[in-house]
Design a protein around this motif. Structure first.
Motif, PDB file in Angstrom:
ATOM      1  N   SER A  13       9.005  40.332  66.851  1.00  0.00           N
ATOM      2  CA  SER A  13       8.328  38.868  66.362  1.00  0.00           C
ATOM      3  C   SER A  13       8.514  38.553  65.260  1.00  0.00           C
ATOM      4  N   GLY A  14       8.945  37.192  65.035  1.00  0.00           N
ATOM      5  CA  GLY A  14       8.784  36.691  63.621  1.00  0.00           C
ATOM      6  C   GLY A  14      10.164  36.844  62.757  1.00  0.00           C
ATOM      7  N   VAL A  15      11.004  37.575  63.248  1.00  0.00           N
ATOM      8  CA  VAL A  15      12.393  37.626  62.592  1.00  0.00           C
ATOM      9  C   VAL A  15      12.968  36.394  62.327  1.00  0.00           C
ATOM     10  N   LEU A  16      13.120  35.806  63.328  1.00  0.00           N
ATOM     11  CA  LEU A  16      13.963  34.457  63.358  1.00  0.00           C
ATOM     12  C   LEU A  16      13.211  33.476  62.233  1.00  0.00           C
ATOM     13  N   GLN A  51      26.174  24.904  56.255  1.00  0.00           N
ATOM     14  CA  GLN A  51      26.946  24.159  55.473  1.00  0.00           C
ATOM     15  C   GLN A  51      26.700  24.644  53.965  1.00  0.00           C
ATOM     16  N   VAL A  52      27.608  25.049  53.151  1.00  0.00           N
ATOM     17  CA  VAL A  52      27.252  25.405  51.630  1.00  0.00           C
ATOM     18  C   VAL A  52      28.010  24.874  50.960  1.00  0.00           C
ATOM     19  N   ASP A  53      27.689  24.642  49.453  1.00  0.00           N
ATOM     20  CA  ASP A  53      28.420  23.983  48.539  1.00  0.00           C
ATOM     21  C   ASP A  53      29.595  25.246  48.097  1.00  0.00           C
ATOM     22  N   ASN A  54      29.315  26.186  47.747  1.00  0.00           N
ATOM     23  CA  ASN A  54      30.352  27.062  47.271  1.00  0.00           C
ATOM     24  C   ASN A  54      30.144  28.388  47.450  1.00  0.00           C
ATOM     25  N   MET A  55      30.958  29.408  47.233  1.00  0.00           N
ATOM     26  CA  MET A  55      31.033  30.841  47.706  1.00  0.00           C
ATOM     27  C   MET A  55      30.088  31.623  47.116  1.00  0.00           C
ATOM     28  N   ASP A  56      29.668  31.168  45.867  1.00  0.00           N
ATOM     29  CA  ASP A  56      28.434  31.967  45.269  1.00  0.00           C
ATOM     30  C   ASP A  56      27.417  31.850  45.842  1.00  0.00           C
ATOM     31  N   ASN A  57      26.892  30.662  46.517  1.00  0.00           N
ATOM     32  CA  ASN A  57      25.697  30.431  47.389  1.00  0.00           C
ATOM     33  C   ASN A  57      25.869  31.195  48.483  1.00  0.00           C
ATOM     34  N   ILE A  58      26.667  31.239  49.189  1.00  0.00           N
ATOM     35  CA  ILE A  58      26.767  32.128  50.382  1.00  0.00           C
ATOM     36  C   ILE A  58      26.675  33.546  50.011  1.00  0.00           C
ATOM     37  N   GLU A  59      27.390  34.047  48.912  1.00  0.00           N
ATOM     38  CA  GLU A  59      26.986  35.227  48.662  1.00  0.00           C
ATOM     39  C   GLU A  59      25.702  35.734  48.273  1.00  0.00           C
ATOM     40  N   GLN A  60      24.875  34.733  47.556  1.00  0.00           N
ATOM     41  CA  GLN A  60      23.789  35.021  47.267  1.00  0.00           C
ATOM     42  C   GLN A  60      22.728  34.968  48.674  1.00  0.00           C
ATOM     43  N   VAL A  61      22.914  34.223  49.631  1.00  0.00           N
ATOM     44  CA  VAL A  61      22.277  34.144  50.751  1.00  0.00           C
ATOM     45  C   VAL A  61      22.424  35.330  51.654  1.00  0.00           C
ATOM     46  N   THR A  62      23.753  35.825  51.479  1.00  0.00           N
ATOM     47  CA  THR A  62      23.926  37.312  52.357  1.00  0.00           C
ATOM     48  C   THR A  62      23.153  38.268  51.780  1.00  0.00           C
ATOM     49  N   LYS A  63      23.161  38.491  50.311  1.00  0.00           N
ATOM     50  CA  LYS A  63      22.530  39.457  49.543  1.00  0.00           C
ATOM     51  C   LYS A  63      21.060  39.225  49.655  1.00  0.00           C
ATOM     52  N   GLN A  64      20.572  38.158  49.876  1.00  0.00           N
ATOM     53  CA  GLN A  64      18.953  38.111  50.357  1.00  0.00           C
ATOM     54  C   GLN A  64      18.597  38.179  51.785  1.00  0.00           C
ATOM     55  N   LEU A  65      19.401  38.131  52.629  1.00  0.00           N
ATOM     56  CA  LEU A  65      19.420  38.345  53.991  1.00  0.00           C
ATOM     57  C   LEU A  65      19.383  39.765  54.042  1.00  0.00           C
ATOM     58  N   ASN A  66      20.093  40.550  53.469  1.00  0.00           N
ATOM     59  CA  ASN A  66      20.273  42.126  53.349  1.00  0.00           C
ATOM     60  C   ASN A  66      18.946  42.770  52.868  1.00  0.00           C
ATOM     61  N   LYS A  67      18.305  42.102  52.034  1.00  0.00           N
ATOM     62  CA  LYS A  67      17.013  42.576  51.436  1.00  0.00           C
ATOM     63  C   LYS A  67      15.787  42.427  52.506  1.00  0.00           C
ATOM     64  N   GLN A  68      16.091  41.676  53.229  1.00  0.00           N
ATOM     65  CA  GLN A  68      14.762  41.181  54.547  1.00  0.00           C
ATOM     66  C   GLN A  68      14.584  42.800  55.331  1.00  0.00           C
ATOM     67  N   VAL A  69      13.432  42.977  55.545  1.00  0.00           N
ATOM     68  CA  VAL A  69      13.031  44.291  55.987  1.00  0.00           C
ATOM     69  C   VAL A  69      13.892  44.554  57.572  1.00  0.00           C
ATOM     70  N   ASP A  70      13.953  43.414  58.216  1.00  0.00           N
ATOM     71  CA  ASP A  70      14.106  43.623  59.482  1.00  0.00           C
ATOM     72  C   ASP A  70      15.704  43.496  59.686  1.00  0.00           C
ATOM     73  N   VAL A  71      16.448  43.037  58.797  1.00  0.00           N
ATOM     74  CA  VAL A  71      18.000  42.706  58.852  1.00  0.00           C
ATOM     75  C   VAL A  71      18.597  44.378  58.622  1.00  0.00           C
TER      76      VAL A  71
END
Length: 173
Positions: A13-16, A51-71
């Motif tokens: 629950s709550g992950v999404l 939709q992202v502006d550039n690759m740096d943004n998507i890399e930052q998001v994937t890094k932040q997603l990986n830091k999430q406890v349930d990911v």
């Protein structure tokens, strides 16, 4: 640019909510999202098209997603060989005289007619994004009463290396 990201997450629950919140804080519009349990009932697969502006943004998001406890795992699969499918339910306005004409459109797309009413038909189609879009465009002249789409769900195709290795292992035994 559009990017397709998959994430394996704990099925709890709550992950999404936490993950979509991360996208919202970064001001990324999620164009489609699908979530479903995997072969392991404790794990769900999420597929995002963003939709992202550039690759740096998507890399930052994937890094932040990986830091999430349930990911458990995050991957940008946009530039990889993938299998991607979407489901759409389309209710169109048709007269009895138009039904055969619509049925002739349904067959080449391997779609199926789910319901026929006095003044409408409901059709189901699955396929890649472009196939679904093309089919919807062909139905527009009849008048679309309702349209529901699942969004894209995707994962990587099998690699040639693993297929070759599994074939070799079969030959050895």
């Amino acid at each position: 640019m559009k990017r397709t990201i998959t994430a394996l997450v704990n099925n709890s629950s709550g992950v999404l909510n936490r993950i979509t919140g991360l996208f919202a804080r970064r001001h990324y519009n999620i164009e489609s999202i699908t979530v479903g349990v995997t072969e392991n009932p404790a794990v769900s697969r999420m597929t995002f098209v963003v939709q992202v502006d550039n690759m740096d943004n998507i890399e930052q998001v994937t890094k932040q997603l990986n830091k999430q406890v349930d990911v458990l795992k995050v991957k940008d699969i946009t530039d990889e060989p993938i299998i991607a499918r979407e489901l759409a339910l389309i209710k169109i306005i048709v007269t009895p005289q138009q039904r055969a004409e619509v049925a002739a459109l349904v067959n080449p797309f391997r779609a199926s007619i789910l319901d026929v009413g006095r003044e409408s038909m409901t059709i189901q189609i699955t396929g890649d994004y472009q196939k679904v879009e093309t089919f919807i465009d062909l139905l527009r002249p009849y008048g679309i009463r309702d349209l529901a789409r699942t969004g894209i769900t995707a994962f990587n195709r099998g690699s040639k290396k693993s297929t070759t290795e599994s074939s070799r292992l079969t030959l050895i035994h």
